[in-house]
Design an enzyme around this catalytic site. Structure first.
Site, PDB file in Angstrom:
ATOM      1  N   GLU A 166       1.130  -1.074  -0.245  1.00  0.00           N
ATOM      2  CA  GLU A 166      -0.240   0.071   0.313  1.00  0.00           C
ATOM      3  C   GLU A 166       0.760   1.449  -0.120  1.00  0.00           C
ATOM      4  O   GLU A 166       0.431   2.149   0.780  1.00  0.00           O
ATOM      5  CB  GLU A 166      -0.940   0.225   1.296  1.00  0.00           C
ATOM      6  CG  GLU A 166      -2.223  -1.432   0.993  1.00  0.00           C
ATOM      7  CD  GLU A 166      -2.794  -0.871   1.973  1.00  0.00           C
ATOM      8  OE1 GLU A 166      -3.174  -0.441   3.399  1.00  0.00           O
ATOM      9  OE2 GLU A 166      -3.923  -2.279   2.066  1.00  0.00           O
ATOM     10  N   GLU A 356      -5.156  -8.514   0.119  1.00  0.00           N
ATOM     11  CA  GLU A 356      -5.719  -8.499   1.790  1.00  0.00           C
ATOM     12  C   GLU A 356      -7.478  -8.039   1.358  1.00  0.00           C
ATOM     13  O   GLU A 356      -7.569  -7.199   0.876  1.00  0.00           O
ATOM     14  CB  GLU A 356      -5.464  -7.589   2.449  1.00  0.00           C
ATOM     15  CG  GLU A 356      -3.954  -7.213   2.937  1.00  0.00           C
ATOM     16  CD  GLU A 356      -3.688  -5.914   4.088  1.00  0.00           C
ATOM     17  OE1 GLU A 356      -4.332  -5.091   3.894  1.00  0.00           O
ATOM     18  OE2 GLU A 356      -2.332  -5.817   3.768  1.00  0.00           O
TER      19      GLU A 356
HETATM   20  C1  FCB Z   1      -4.148  -2.142   5.533  1.00  0.00           C
HETATM   21  C2  FCB Z   1      -3.118  -1.787   5.436  1.00  0.00           C
HETATM   22  C3  FCB Z   1      -3.267  -3.578   7.269  1.00  0.00           C
HETATM   23  C4  FCB Z   1      -4.662  -3.448   7.713  1.00  0.00           C
HETATM   24  C5  FCB Z   1      -5.631  -3.329   7.277  1.00  0.00           C
HETATM   25  C6  FCB Z   1      -6.546  -3.374   8.009  1.00  0.00           C
HETATM   26  O1  FCB Z   1      -4.359  -0.816   4.683  1.00  0.00           O
HETATM   27  O2  FCB Z   1      -2.062  -2.642   4.474  1.00  0.00           O
HETATM   28  O3  FCB Z   1      -1.777  -3.014   7.491  1.00  0.00           O
HETATM   29  O4  FCB Z   1      -3.959  -2.374   9.037  1.00  0.00           O
HETATM   30  O5  FCB Z   1      -5.790  -2.172   6.356  1.00  0.00           O
END
Ligand code: FCB
Length: 451
Positions: A166, A356
């Site tokens: 990110e 994620e």
């Molecule tokens: C993302 C992050 C991860 C976690 C989630 C909820 O932005 O990459 O580390 O905190 O959110």
């Protein structure tokens, strides 16, 4: 009842990050990171909580792996803490740090789980921040050195890598908004940081491929489909500019050797510190694209916004139509479908890994000890169904990683937001599989589920 099925060989995993789970913040020669410094600074994290101990995974990784086995998972996305490898971000390698990741990786392989590391999930060595941090161009060369060291150190065990986690979040939150480490609030710092990170991505990619040309190298981008708030052309254009800034600012440079046209007044090349030859240096023909996605984004036209984009997201995370998680993020499964399909269309059907996706709900153990987090099960059912639909409609998605394995340190929120498939008792460090973990494990075993 219908069945949602995934292609043969589809990967089922979870994702974590070093600072959020490892603890052992100054053990075995580890250097200080910007998150150590930030969390130790009063007023930065809710309740003055820190990742000093976190989930103690540095010592309990075999328990973590046993939980993944119990869930039948075959991929584990974790991150490597740069200050464990180079305590000051440059120079000599700390053998004990490397050793930890070798032990972890070997144990994963033994359990039949693909090790899937990210080189950078936000814990920059503090010494590099002291030398200017990401806004300082030299940080890109330091990062490429570290990428080479790490891929050499684990190259016999690992073949799938992610460069960044990110980049648009850590640069914006860390340098413009200031609620993440290192906590600066300057548009100039953000602009320069964003270019250094793109340079670092290009240079690291080259360095990694020089170690082994058959490494599979990607990066994990935060993405969220941008929908216009109203019917006006202005809102539609604003949504598109936001998409370019948030979703593809670290993708177009890599794949196309150029920055997307996000700013109303053109690219602020000088403020970003772009030099001759840089548009070649930022290229990184990524082997796959990691998508981190939590919800959609509703955008409206507005002048006087902090970026100079004449665009701002409306309200909290997401829109107003779906239920909200405890973090206040709208549950909108179709966001994942939309984003995967947009990237599939715009970038010629790249290989995608969902790196994620998850939700925070605080549901804890009942009197019988069982954790009935049914809202989390609904969340995963909805988003996984969206992934499967995208695959049916032509997207090449190879794996899915739930955020996250166990409740952990959620950055400036401290430990309040629980995203885990596994409950963490913070007093004892005890780990208990939630009902969502059981559901996810069964879906992984069957490579599908009933809806
Ligand atoms: C993302 C992050 C991860 C976690 C989630 C909820 O932005 O990459 O580390 O905190 O959110």
């Amino acid at each position: 009842m219908a069945r949602v099925e995934f292609p043969e060989g589809f990967r089922w995993g979870t994702a974590t990050a070093s600072y959020q789970i490892e603890g052992a913040w100054r053990e075995d020669g580890k250097g200080e990171s910007i998150w150590d410094r930030f969390a130790h600074t009063p007023g930065k994290v809710k309740g003055e909580q820190t990742g000093d101990v976190a989930c103690d995974s540095y010592h309990r990784y075999t328990e973590d792996i046993a939980l993944m086995r119990e869930m039948n998972l075959n991929s584990y996305r974790f991150s490597i803490a740069w200050p464990r490898i180079q305590p000051d971000g440059r120079g000599a390698v700390n053998a004990k740090g490397v050793d930890y990741y070798r032990r972890l990786t070997e144990a994963l392989l033994e359990a039949g789980i693909r090790p899937f590391p990210t080189l950078y999930h936000w814990d920059l060595p503090q010494a590099l921040e002291d030398a200017g941090g990401w806004p300082e161009r030299d940080t890109a060369a330091r990062f490429a050195d570290y990428a080479e060291i790490m891929t050499r150190a684990l190259g016999d065990l690992v073949d799938h890598w992610m460069i960044f986690n990110e980049p648009s979040i850590f640069t914006v939150m860390g340098y413009l908004v200031g609620i993440h480490a290192p906590g600066r609030k300057s548009l100039d710092d953000l602009l320069r940081a964003s270019h250094t990170v793109n340079l670092a991505q290009g240079q690291a990619f080259q360095a990694m491929k020089a170690v082994r040309s058959d490494f599979t190298v990607g990066t994990a981008l935060n993405m969220s489909p941008c929908e216009p708030a109203g019917d006006s052309a202005e809102d539609a254009e604003a949504a598109e500019r936001w998409h370019r800034m948030v979703n593809v600012w670290y993708l177009d440079p890599a794949l196309r050797g150029r920055y997307p046209e996000a700013f109303i007044d053109g690219l602020p090349a000088e403020r970003m510190g772009i030099q001759d030859g840089d548009l070649e240096r930022i290229r990184a023909p990524l082997d796959f694209l990691g998508i981190n996605l939590y919800t959609r984004t509703i955008v409206k036209h507005q002048e006087g916004d902090p970026f100079g984009l004449h665009a701002v997201p409306v309200g909290p995370m997401g829109g107003d139509d779906g239920p909200r998680t405890e973090f206040g993020w709208e549950v909108w499964p179709n966001a994942l479908y939309d984003m995967i399909m947009r990237v599939t269309a715009d970038y010629d059907r790249p290989i995608i890994e969902v790196t994620e996706n998850g939700c925070s709900y605080g549901d804890g153990p009942g009197a019988d000890g069982v954790i009935r987090d049914t809202r989390r099960i609904d969340f995963y059912r909805g988003f996984l169904e969206a992934v499967s639909r995208a695959i049916d409609d032509g997207a090449d998605v190879r794996g899915y990683h739930a955020w996250t394995l166990l409740d952990n340190f959620e950055w400036s929120e401290g430990f309040e937001q629980r995203f885990g498939l596994v409950w963490l008792d913070r007093e004892t460090q005890g780990r208990t599989l939630k009902e969502s973990g059981r559901w996810y494990g069964q879906a992984a075993a069957e490579n599908g589920f009933e809806v």
